[in-house]
Design an enzyme around this catalytic site. Structure first.
Site, PDB file in Angstrom:
ATOM      1  NE  ARG A  92      46.088  23.408   7.590  1.00  0.00           N
ATOM      2  CZ  ARG A  92      44.937  23.204   7.094  1.00  0.00           C
ATOM      3  NH1 ARG A  92      43.937  23.649   7.686  1.00  0.00           N
ATOM      4  NH2 ARG A  92      44.790  22.882   5.745  1.00  0.00           N
ATOM      5  NE  ARG A 126      36.424  21.829  -1.091  1.00  0.00           N
ATOM      6  CZ  ARG A 126      37.261  22.218  -0.443  1.00  0.00           C
ATOM      7  NH1 ARG A 126      38.163  22.785  -0.963  1.00  0.00           N
ATOM      8  NH2 ARG A 126      37.217  22.006   0.726  1.00  0.00           N
ATOM      9  NE  ARG A 170      37.897  22.272   6.562  1.00  0.00           N
ATOM     10  CZ  ARG A 170      37.522  22.228   5.318  1.00  0.00           C
ATOM     11  NH1 ARG A 170      36.247  21.890   5.055  1.00  0.00           N
ATOM     12  NH2 ARG A 170      38.410  22.651   4.429  1.00  0.00           N
TER      13      ARG A 170
END
Ligand code: AP5
Length: 219
Positions: A92, A126, A170
């Site tokens: 990342r 989700r 995020r």
């Protein structure tokens, strides 16, 4: 980039939070018979582990990155044990790229491209099985019986970091850190871009052809 010719490819899948990395990684793992290495799941399973930097939970619950030494150790152990794998959620940042390149070579680097508002819709809708980890979406992929996992019968819950506020953080952290990772592989001509806004089956068709074009089978 490796030029190995083998049945068990080493695949990296990149994409923003909610781009469908987990969804497509499950299919890749099943189709090619390879390991699914996911730093997010490994960290959730060890969320309260004490490290020199505190616990992973302290970072994950605000959407920040867990410190590199903690994550690097997880990946080093996992790739050492696997022949073929799909690596999901790592690297990342460029420090993690450097660590990975010292540890292992890759055959394919996939990039799932999805716009920001679609990412927010996907993550806030989700639901995840607390028993087996299977993912559903309230609108796009609802379970046959509300609140119950169709795979194992477990209960479905919302991940702690899937609230809209944390999802937006995020995505911000992703854009700040991981854009450089995408650029790194792109500059080397290694990136296979896939339109991640299609249906899961259409994304899978493009993912599979992207892998097969780079990794001929042994037969
Ligand atoms: P992690 O668990 O890796 O989360 P993420 O990268 O934010 O990605 P997600 O798992 O949320 O999304 P996904 O792309 O897998 O999408 P999915 O397939 O589920 O990381 C969590 C945290 O851990 C980080 O914030 C950080 O703190 C820490 N961490 C992890 N790795 C780290 C690292 N390397 N360094 C430092 N810290 C690290 O799909 C999403 C939803 O959309 C689902 O509901 C699904 O059903 C639906 N969906 C999927 N595809 C489609 C489609 N084509 N059309 C419609 N709906 C779809």
């Amino acid at each position: 980039m490796s030029t190995r010719c083998m049945a068990e490819p080493r695949i990296l899948i990149l994409g923003a939070p909610g781009a469908g990395k987990g969804t497509q990684s499950s299919r890749l793992a099943a189709h090619y018979g390879i390991e699914h290495i996911t730093t997010g799941a490994a960290l959730r399973a060890n969320a309260d582990m004490e490290t020199a930097y505190g616990t992973p939970r302290e970072y994950m619950e605000t959407g920040e990155l867990v410190p590199d030494p903690v994550v690097n150790e997880i990946v080093a152990a996992a790739v050492a044990e696997a022949d073929g794998f799909v690596l999901d959620g790592y690297p990342r940042n460029l420090e993690q790229v450097a660590f990975l390149e010292d540890a292992v070579s890759l055959d394919v680097v996939l990039m799932l491209e999805v716009g920001r508002e679609e990412l927010v819709r996907r993550l806030s809708g989700r639901r995840t099985c607390e028993e087996c980890g299977e993912n559903y979406h309230m609108e796009y992929d609802p379970p046959a019986e509300p609140g119950v996992c169709g795979a194992c019968g477990g209960g479905l819950v919302q991940r702690e970091d899937d609230t809209e506020e944390i999802v937006r953080e995020r995505i911000r952290v992703y854009e700040e850190n991981t854009a450089a990772v995408v650029a790194h592989y792109d500059e080397r001509g290694e990136l296979v871009r896939v339109d991640g806004e299609q249906s899961p089956d259409a994304v899978w068709a493009d993912v599979q052809s992207g892998v097969d074009a780079r990794v001929p089978s042994e037969t």
